[in-house]
Design a protein around this motif. Sequence first.
Motif, PDB file in Angstrom:
ATOM      1  N   GLU A 250      21.207  -6.929   4.671  1.00  0.00           N
ATOM      2  CA  GLU A 250      19.782  -7.051   4.325  1.00  0.00           C
ATOM      3  C   GLU A 250      18.952  -7.143   5.596  1.00  0.00           C
ATOM      4  OE1 GLU A 250      18.082  -7.075   1.502  1.00  0.00           O
ATOM      5  OE2 GLU A 250      19.471  -7.597  -0.111  1.00  0.00           O
ATOM      6  N   ALA A 252      15.648  -4.961   7.844  1.00  0.00           N
ATOM      7  CA  ALA A 252      14.592  -3.987   7.628  1.00  0.00           C
ATOM      8  C   ALA A 252      14.789  -2.778   8.528  1.00  0.00           C
ATOM      9  CB  ALA A 252      13.246  -4.636   7.900  1.00  0.00           C
ATOM     10  N   GLU A 323      17.414  -3.327  18.466  1.00  0.00           N
ATOM     11  CA  GLU A 323      17.045  -2.761  17.162  1.00  0.00           C
ATOM     12  C   GLU A 323      16.501  -1.370  17.452  1.00  0.00           C
ATOM     13  OE1 GLU A 323      15.210  -6.824  15.132  1.00  0.00           O
ATOM     14  OE2 GLU A 323      13.851  -5.282  15.850  1.00  0.00           O
TER      15      GLU A 323
ATOM     16  N   HIS B 143       8.704  -6.563  14.690  1.00  0.00           N
ATOM     17  CA  HIS B 143       8.934  -8.006  14.768  1.00  0.00           C
ATOM     18  C   HIS B 143       8.740  -8.653  13.391  1.00  0.00           C
ATOM     19  CE1 HIS B 143       9.032 -12.008  16.505  1.00  0.00           C
ATOM     20  NE2 HIS B 143       7.981 -12.291  15.759  1.00  0.00           N
ATOM     21  N   ARG B 145       8.992  -7.181  10.458  1.00  0.00           N
ATOM     22  CA  ARG B 145      10.109  -6.758   9.601  1.00  0.00           C
ATOM     23  C   ARG B 145      11.403  -7.466   9.992  1.00  0.00           C
ATOM     24  NH1 ARG B 145       9.338  -0.229   9.726  1.00  0.00           N
ATOM     25  NH2 ARG B 145       7.390  -0.132   8.575  1.00  0.00           N
ATOM     26  N   GLY B 146      11.531  -7.722  11.301  1.00  0.00           N
ATOM     27  CA  GLY B 146      12.756  -8.336  11.823  1.00  0.00           C
ATOM     28  C   GLY B 146      12.996  -9.741  11.295  1.00  0.00           C
ATOM     29  N   LEU B 148      13.205 -10.638   8.449  1.00  0.00           N
ATOM     30  CA  LEU B 148      14.136 -10.546   7.335  1.00  0.00           C
ATOM     31  C   LEU B 148      15.582 -10.733   7.803  1.00  0.00           C
ATOM     32  CD1 LEU B 148      14.586  -9.692   4.308  1.00  0.00           C
ATOM     33  CD2 LEU B 148      14.698  -7.339   5.136  1.00  0.00           C
TER      34      LEU B 148
END
Lengths: 423, 426
Positions: A250, A252, A323, B143, B145-146, B148
């Motif tokens: 889970e 994003a 990321e 950031h 979104r991160g 989560l």
Amino acid sequence: MKKEVFESPIGESYVKAVHPSGLKIYIMEKSQYSSAYAIFGTKYGSIDTCFSLNDGQAVSVPEGIAHFLEHKLFESEDGDAFTRYAKTGASANAFTSFDRTCYLFSCSDKFYDNLEILLDFVQSPYFTDQTVQKEQGIIGQEIRMYDDSPAWRVMFNMLSSMYHNHPVKIDIAGTVESIGEIDAELLYKCYNTFYNPANMFVCIAGNVDTERILKQINDSIKAKDPVSIERCLVDEPKNIVSDYVEQKLEVAMPMFCLGFKQKIDTPLRRLKSKVCMSLLLEIICGDSSPLYAQLVRGGYINDEFSAEYFNGYGYAAVIFEGESKDPKFVAEKIKQEISRIKETGIDKKLFSAVKCGMYGDAIRRFNNVDGIAMQLVECAMCDYDLFEEIKLLKTVTADDVYKRLDVFDNENAVLSVINPKES
Amino acid sequence: MSVKMTKLSDGASGMFIQSLRFNTTLISFNFYLPLKRENVAVNALLPFVLTTCGEKYPDFSRLNYKLNKLYGARLSASAEKIGDFQLLKMAISVIDDKYTLDNEQLTQQACELLQSLLFEPKLADGAFHDSDVEREKRKAIEHIRGELSEKRIYAKNRMIEEMFSDEDYGVSKCGTEEDVQKITGESLYDAWRNLLAHAYIHVNVISRNLPSGLFETLSEKLSSINRSYITDFSAVRPTKAATEVKTVTERMDVAQGKLVMGFSSDICGEGERATSLMVMADIFGGGPYSRLFSNVREKMSLCYYCAATSVRIKGLVVVESGVEAQNAQKARNEILNQLEIMKNGDFTDFEFESSIKGITDSLKSSNDSQETIDIWYSVKMCSGRLYSPEDVIQELSCVTRENVIKAAQGIKLNTEYLLLPKEENK
């Protein structure tokens, strides 16, 4: 006690002493500070799952036992160490990593009372099957927490694809199943092996008095017959298991970890290798590098991006993580940049700038007592002089750094990716 | 250590915290604005854009190169939510000149750099450059979104969002993804002008010596701006007590559940009562001597963490825990049971004394870290009075068991948020 004073050109100094038991002691006085930070540690971590003792017989123990032992050592027959620290007001903690277990406290008052608690509880194991069982629930939840952590998973998935046999690939806390095999007897066996003063260190920084500490340690270290610990030599092939691994969680946005396995002939790396590698990583992808600029501008990396030289007893790798909307693209660009530098050489201007930056960082690290104590642990683990890095940074050349490019072999690179779950 | 305040201009102050223990100088520019849902995102983006480029350093590579040449000077930006205010920070930390190899004047250069980034941003036609804005917007969205990825943080933010759904405080510190998307070079420029004209500005300098001319230059620059309607720190909205408890359950593909409970307190702000609330939250769920640690974790073995924290500037107490789905109710009931014990005064003298000692000891070490000192004073600005760690230590010595019981009795459950694994994973 054998004692040696180390001085530095930047006005800091520390004392290294060796107790007759073999215990190493490192102390840096910082009299301007209000607080102090102390660590009592052992060279024993999650990778020590197979060892042989004086009798030569190899013993294998469950994965995660070093971490389990860390949790349990806080308990004694008449209460736990936290209760004792509560009376002094110190803030206490502990951690286990791949190659070490450290017990620590920080305080601004009653330092010597706290040191007494630390020295005492780490030397007083008390394990029963009942207390072991209780801990299985708590650590079980800790493991579950890490199962949900993509940053943790992306790293361990990479290590599992990089190492065939070396226990560095195992989760530090083990698994819910492996910790189920732990009992009081096994804990004592590990304790009696690795918690021998000859395998341990005390590192302290802050507003303290060195002589008083040395006397206190001398009075409280319990004599033990020295053990000779033979860590089982793992037969680790030089190649990797698989060059790509992926998991869905889970998250994003995809997370990645790109590792280059280093071929090593000796178990430990020298400080100069580490310093050179840190400089090289700044040149390859630090925030003033051309690659970093290209990847940020293209929207491929953000502030989570980092690189490190990951190494310990019997393992060494260079790891890039972050990321990205496209981890494979980033991995490719990193490989291309390494090839480019191999061909064109190190940019001298950039080298001089990052060296200057790292020199400042090395000075800055003497600003916090906790940071200093952690650096002293590094010295105890690897037998370095704390000021060696500053000296090296004055003399290291671009050629020294260029030579480290040999570590990068695309045939031995692993890309680990965590992708978002499809909803 | 000594602390000296200087007025720089209307609504702007400089604070020189002289300390001989560090080998670096830390300078931070702090901007305080009222927290408003509609402009949290654009304000929050400002310090990040301002610290990645400027008129003199048109791209981040050159800026970072310069920082390396300044012996690894660290430039940082942050946007925080402090009660009903937004605190935007830009800071630089640099090693003292005496450690340089060629007698470079680093501190002076660092001061000039930070000022130049604030007052001379990279602009074109009354707007920030699209490429700079879009780059930082992307990072901000990633950031957001991160969050989560770290379920503990995610769950806590979700609880706050639900508990304050009808207040500005419910918005996350960087705003929403939609609001970040809407930012343009022009709107960011307006936010920058607004910041210079209306934010309360506070500068912290923590070092051996005050860099010469810094406060004077800042004072001149700020006086040349028409500053008005400066942020009023008295405009605080304490957390309201709920008439009924709001419960929100969310399901996700996770191994471990998260339980977060939000409570209102009848104490808000700083001062003796707030210090009692701090002790109450600490005995309830602070250190390892706390009720939640020793009962929910140690005795019942339900979780790895179960902790309470107080946000005194908002009159809020939050309890967080990571539990197995089937134990969530059990953990919740025990947390409430422990709160009742606090309200009834059934905590022990040992717990009370341990808490006072623990907090005192840690406050005494605050002056050992430049970052801690900086955060301490920049946050305390919001409460109108500049409390030092020593002031709070003094107040702690006066807190009684009765004060703690009273603080506990003023706590009321408001919102429960549960993040649970999807049904099929149970």
